[in-house]
Design a protein around this motif. Structure first.
Motif, PDB file in Angstrom:
ATOM      1  N   ALA A  93       0.378  15.976   1.720  1.00  0.00           N
ATOM      2  CA  ALA A  93       1.134  17.432   1.338  1.00  0.00           C
ATOM      3  C   ALA A  93       2.158  16.956   0.291  1.00  0.00           C
ATOM      4  N   THR A  94       2.924  16.279   0.715  1.00  0.00           N
ATOM      5  CA  THR A  94       4.193  15.533   0.063  1.00  0.00           C
ATOM      6  C   THR A  94       3.872  15.075  -1.342  1.00  0.00           C
ATOM      7  N   LEU A  95       2.671  13.976  -1.296  1.00  0.00           N
ATOM      8  CA  LEU A  95       2.295  13.514  -2.399  1.00  0.00           C
ATOM      9  C   LEU A  95       1.719  14.595  -3.559  1.00  0.00           C
ATOM     10  N   ALA A  96       0.833  15.768  -2.996  1.00  0.00           N
ATOM     11  CA  ALA A  96       0.521  16.664  -3.845  1.00  0.00           C
ATOM     12  C   ALA A  96       1.407  17.405  -4.583  1.00  0.00           C
ATOM     13  N   GLY A  97       2.594  17.442  -3.507  1.00  0.00           N
ATOM     14  CA  GLY A  97       3.768  18.301  -4.080  1.00  0.00           C
ATOM     15  C   GLY A  97       4.290  18.001  -5.428  1.00  0.00           C
ATOM     16  N   LEU A  98       4.209  16.414  -5.403  1.00  0.00           N
ATOM     17  CA  LEU A  98       4.741  15.702  -6.727  1.00  0.00           C
ATOM     18  C   LEU A  98       3.750  15.479  -7.554  1.00  0.00           C
ATOM     19  N   GLY A  99       2.709  16.065  -7.446  1.00  0.00           N
ATOM     20  CA  GLY A  99       1.643  15.630  -8.483  1.00  0.00           C
ATOM     21  C   GLY A  99       0.804  14.288  -8.274  1.00  0.00           C
TER      22      GLY A  99
ATOM     23  N   ARG B 214       0.844  -1.318  -0.179  1.00  0.00           N
ATOM     24  CA  ARG B 214       0.018  -0.115   0.251  1.00  0.00           C
ATOM     25  C   ARG B 214       0.865   1.316  -0.155  1.00  0.00           C
ATOM     26  N   VAL B 215       0.222   2.227  -0.464  1.00  0.00           N
ATOM     27  CA  VAL B 215       1.328   3.445  -0.540  1.00  0.00           C
ATOM     28  C   VAL B 215       1.653   3.944   0.867  1.00  0.00           C
ATOM     29  N   GLU B 216       0.701   3.619   2.030  1.00  0.00           N
ATOM     30  CA  GLU B 216       1.463   4.102   3.414  1.00  0.00           C
ATOM     31  C   GLU B 216       2.531   3.319   3.538  1.00  0.00           C
ATOM     32  N   GLU B 217       2.563   1.929   3.035  1.00  0.00           N
ATOM     33  CA  GLU B 217       3.920   1.208   3.488  1.00  0.00           C
ATOM     34  C   GLU B 217       5.065   1.786   2.755  1.00  0.00           C
ATOM     35  N   VAL B 218       4.818   2.076   1.512  1.00  0.00           N
ATOM     36  CA  VAL B 218       5.949   2.646   0.806  1.00  0.00           C
ATOM     37  C   VAL B 218       6.589   3.826   1.438  1.00  0.00           C
TER      38      VAL B 218
ATOM     39  N   GLY C  56      -4.402   7.765  -3.018  1.00  0.00           N
ATOM     40  CA  GLY C  56      -4.874   7.499  -1.729  1.00  0.00           C
ATOM     41  C   GLY C  56      -3.918   6.964  -0.782  1.00  0.00           C
ATOM     42  N   LEU C  57      -3.763   7.079   0.307  1.00  0.00           N
ATOM     43  CA  LEU C  57      -2.579   6.195   1.170  1.00  0.00           C
ATOM     44  C   LEU C  57      -2.923   4.833   1.272  1.00  0.00           C
ATOM     45  N   ASP C  58      -4.219   4.518   0.944  1.00  0.00           N
ATOM     46  CA  ASP C  58      -4.536   3.079   1.016  1.00  0.00           C
ATOM     47  C   ASP C  58      -4.655   2.115  -0.200  1.00  0.00           C
TER      48      ASP C  58
ATOM     49  N   LEU D  16       7.918   8.595  -8.398  1.00  0.00           N
ATOM     50  CA  LEU D  16       7.532   9.803  -7.583  1.00  0.00           C
ATOM     51  C   LEU D  16       7.288   9.437  -6.101  1.00  0.00           C
ATOM     52  N   LEU D  17       6.512   8.134  -6.037  1.00  0.00           N
ATOM     53  CA  LEU D  17       6.110   7.825  -4.633  1.00  0.00           C
ATOM     54  C   LEU D  17       7.276   7.528  -3.988  1.00  0.00           C
ATOM     55  N   ARG D  18       8.543   6.946  -4.591  1.00  0.00           N
ATOM     56  CA  ARG D  18       9.728   6.648  -3.840  1.00  0.00           C
ATOM     57  C   ARG D  18      10.446   7.821  -3.488  1.00  0.00           C
TER      58      ARG D  18
END
Length: 550
Positions: free
Chosen positions: A130-136, A88-92, A141-143, A156-158
């Motif tokens: 906010a960090t995710l939004a700043g990178l587009g 999941r995104v939150e885990e990364v 979602g975090l889930d 970008l997620l990494r």
């Protein structure tokens, strides 16, 4: 979104650093380098050791000798980002535990372990969003699971995960690979906002225009140039001009020393003949003539030694001057059997419906040696279209028919067998060609002598690309339609120039999918196509405008 690292000063120091590949190939032998606060662009030809240096700094490789000292936490974004599709995104992002504890507390569970897990990070979800939004990536979602993300979004997620940690040292290896122009602009903004130590390896000129200094890694040494890539090019051009002047001066001096040595030898020969004549005529006492002969021999020896030393010095100065002049070889792909006559039908696409949703409405036809630039956002289906044309994927409906021999070079460069040499890989595509013929052709791709017998597994990214391009271009039958998917990924500036030169001499039809607009414009593209649900004509100006819109 704050991109500032911890306040304590950070730096990187490499002292007498040595490293060699398992096959014994030396990468570094006593490298000295130091990186302080600011954004450093690390450049160099493929195979010079840029990615290896980042891995040594990050602790992923151990040096054979010397030391790497890093003050501050290190965040490292490797060149090839691979994520478990079930994560999941939150885990990364590394916030799954903190987030779970926070939700438990909000639900009324006030056990001490939850407060310990949260610590002072009560705004973790807000910072992550906010960090995710700043990178587009504000739409992610975090889930969600990473299997739902495109390759560019995974990169970008990494990066978002690294920025959330606020490391003092940030190492980025070709971070714009697989990113469309919109995503690249987001990454550029993140780079510009960084205030700690950053070392970025890249071939992306737009990114290198945003660094504070350039570190040029060449022949195991780092040369520093203040300013961005444009400033580096100006400084390097001035250096090369001065180096070429020194070569001309050294060549002139060498000619002078050779001439003076020859003149001295003529004079000494005359003196010797004169002395012998005096001896034979016995005009002076024997003891006097003997002393004169001895003195003449001593003098002649001194003159010879002096001129030979001057000549040796002139040769040494010329060698040093020549070494300072860079000589970047060029790939040559002037292969006659790849030529396509104007007007000849090369490719037909008709009412094509691709996997994952993209389509080609009506009929598209490629004729003659046209050069097509295929652009579009990440996930638009460019790779799917190329793989369908190449016959690697079946279309859901419609027709994709190539009327000439074609070859497809994918992003992954998986046309090569790592267990074989460069020569053996090419032989797989041209089984009728002799070993000598293959080696002769490989020299055009800068694989000369022993390098042609090198194992593919030991090649750098740029060398691997050249080997893959050689395998396809030297295949039998010769390709009259060449399709390249993001060919500039992992290529340094010199290799990009080599590729551009190679494609300039290619006489067949060309389709190139790329996010590198500068590169596409350099190819003499005759038609621009944008894939965004459907295939349509566009222009480079439209591409730039659309890709940079918020």
């Amino acid at each position: 979104m704050s991109l500032s690292p911890a306040s304590s000063p950070s730096f990187i120091t490499c002292t007498s650093l040595s490293y060699a590949w398992p096959d014994g190939t030396t990468v570094f032998d006593g490298l000295q380098a130091a990186f302080g606060p600011g954004r450093s662009g690390l450049i160099g030809v493929n195979g010079s050791g840029k990615s290896t240096l980042l891995k040594l700094i990050a602790g992923e490789l151990r040096p054979a000798g010397g030391t790497v000292r890093v003050a501050g936490e290190v965040g490292y974004l490797p060149q090839n980002v691979t994520l478990d599709t079930a994560l999941r995104v939150e885990e990364v992002l590394g916030i799954a535990g903190t987030r779970a504890a926070l939700h438990a507390i909000e639900a009324g569970d006030v056990r001490e372990e939850h407060f310990t897990a949260v610590g002072d990070d009560w705004d973790v979800e807000e910072r992550a969003t906010a960090t995710l939004a700043g990178l587009g990536l504000g739409h992610i979602g975090l889930d969600r699971t990473t299997g739902e993300l495109s390759g560019g979004e995974s990169v970008l997620l990494r990066l978002a995960a690294l920025l959330l940690r606020r490391p003092g040292v940030l190492l980025l290896d070709e971070p714009t690979n697989n990113l469309d122009l919109y995503a690249r602009r987001r990454l550029y903004a993140a780079v510009e906002a960084w205030s700690g130590v950053m070392v970025v390896v890249s071939h992306d000129r737009e990114l290198l225009e945003r660094v504070d200094q350039i570190a040029d890694l060449r022949a195991g040494e780092v040369a520093w140039y203040g300013g961005n890539f444009s400033a580096y090019e100006e400084a390097l051009a001035a250096e090369q001009e001065a180096a070429e002047r020194l070569v001309r001066v050294a060549e002139s001096d060498l000619r002078k020393q050779k001439r003076e040595l020859a003149e001295a030898q003529v004079k000494l020969a005359r003196r010797k003949r004169y002395g012998q004549k005096m001896w034979d005529s016995k005009r002076e006492p024997k003891i006097v003539m003997g002393e004169r002969k001895r003195q003449a021999q001593v003098s002649a020896g001194k003159h010879r030694i002096m001129h030979e030393e001057r000549l040796a010095g002139a040769k040494e100065r010329l060698d040093r001057a020549v070494e300072a002049v860079r000589d970047d070889d060029e790939i040559r792909v002037d292969l006659p059997h790849t030529a396509v006559p104007p007007g000849r039908s090369v490719l037909t696409l008709r009412e094509l419906c691709l996997r994952y949703g993209a389509r080609v409405e009506g009929e598209f036809e490629l004729r003659g040696p046209e050069r097509i630039a295929l652009v579009g956002r990440n996930g638009a289906g460019k790779t799917t279209l190329l793989r369908t044309i190449a016959g690697e994927l079946e279309a859901l409906s419609g027709e994709a028919a190539a009327h000439v021999p074609l070859r497809f070079l994918p992003q992954r460069l998986d046309v090569l067998d790592d267990g074989l040499t460069v020569v053996e890989n090419v032989a797989r595509f041209a089984p009728e060609a002799s070993d000598n013929a293959i080696r002769s052709r490989l020299a055009r791709f800068l694989f000369k002598g022993a390098r042609a017998g090198q194992s593919v597994a030991t090649l750098s990214g740029g060398e691997r690309f050249r080997a893959a391009l050689a395998a396809l271009m030297l295949a039998e039958p010769a390709p009259q339609l060449l399709m390249l998917d993001e060919p500039t990924n992992n290529l340094d500036m010199a290799s990009v120039r080599q590729l551009t030169t190679a494609l300039e001499s290619y006489e067949g039809a060309l389709i190139v999918a790329s996010h590198d607009i500068r590169f596409l414009e350099s190819l003499g593209v005759t038609r621009w196509l944008r894939l965004d649900g459907a295939l349509r004509d566009t222009t480079p100006e439209e591409v730039r405008a659309e890709m940079t819109m918020d």
